[in-house]
Design an enzyme around this catalytic site. Sequence first.
Site: not given
Ligand SMILES: *Cc1c(COP(=O)(O)O)cnc(C)c1O
Length: 419
Positions: A239, A273-276, A312, A316, A342-343
């Site tokens: 997050g 659990e970093p993603g972004r 995105r 959003y 076409c949107e």
């Molecule tokens: C999407 C998600 C993440 C990653 O979120 P980011 O904002 O991209 O860091 C981590 N844990 C869970 C369970 C998620 O669904």
Amino acid sequence: MHHFQYRGNELYAEEVAVKDIVAKAGTPVYIYSHATLERHFRAMDDAFAAVPHTICYSMKANSNLAVLKTFANLGGGVDIVSGGELYRALKAGIDPKKIVYSGVGKKDDEIEYALKAGILMFNVESEEELDRINEIAGSLGTKAGIAIRVNPDVDPETHPYITTGLKKAKFGINIERSLDQYKRAAAMPHIEVIGIDCHIGSQLTKISPFVDTIRKLKRLIAGLEEAGIRLTYFDLGGGLGITYDEEAPPLPAEYGRAIVEETRDMGLHLIFEPGRNLVGNAGIMVGKCLYTKKGEEKNFVIVDAAMNDLARPSLYGSFHGVQAVCKDQDGSIVADIVGPICESGDFLAKDREMPRFRGGDLVAFMSAGAYGFAMSSNYNSRPRAAEVMVKGDTFTIIRERENRDDLIKGENIPDFLQK
Ligand SMILES: *Cc1c(COP(=O)(O)O)cnc(C)c1O
């Protein structure tokens, strides 16, 4: 150092001119910087160097095998949300003992696949799921490691679509009910309770919601200890936000300091659990300007990339910086950048000041490494874009552009329609 920089008028990805990548890979194309991926992973990993921890990259942000392998080589694990993601993770050589499995709708075959693969733990999101995992583990004669994903009812102060830790969200088990569920889990023959998990939302730009969450969970953990349930893992989810425009999220080091301080006395192994944060600013998407057009009220720049390639902005209203790949335009204009779909919702930038692009110009959409290609689709029968990874002065196509046969793969015309 930033790895998407101009040299003179030309945009570079590390040591490679973006236009040279386009000459080989075409448009639209996603371009990832390997050095940036490594730097972001290390920044997060180093932030927790003082305590036992595992970085389980949330691979839904960008699940290309080359990206996964980059993190695997640095000792990273992954957070998965489907059997398909598990398949990718194993193909990329991620250690199963560094895989955690989140998501509210795990299917029987996916649970079985994860148990057979020997993942570290399931982040359980409902009471019924807990029963199901116990049953399936029993049928396989094994035990499933679990954490309960606790919904702490904390507002992360981000976009509602990416807020996950409020009471009204579909995610996790309400914090008030979690103690009972832990007791139930501890009594199940095929469940091994090993952790606690939370994930409150995405693109957070403040530390305080993380700290509030930890404090709430600490009270629950104290209750668990009284009940004789001792945990090993504390999974704090992902997050942490990034800069798309003017946002100023905390650096991983600051985030790390705050969290280590709050959790140090607990003696638990931390999981993140970093993603972004790892991939967002490690990638750009490049499209080509097809036409420009002056509407009644607006200027439009029409490019060959669209909402199916980068969802995105449509989904959003998100902001992606817009830059010329070669800065040789004559002045600037205020325009919308739109795709061929076409949107009316098919836009990539709105009312933005930008270079006066002409047909043939290449346009870079910045900060597109997270939830970019991963969310792309074939809507309007558009083949998905190519993906490229740059390392130093070399680059590799890490996913071929789809072709027209890919578009109809698996489709059949029934006999009764044959003439
Ligand atoms: C999407 C998600 C993440 C990653 O979120 P980011 O904002 O991209 O860091 C981590 N844990 C869970 C369970 C998620 O669904």
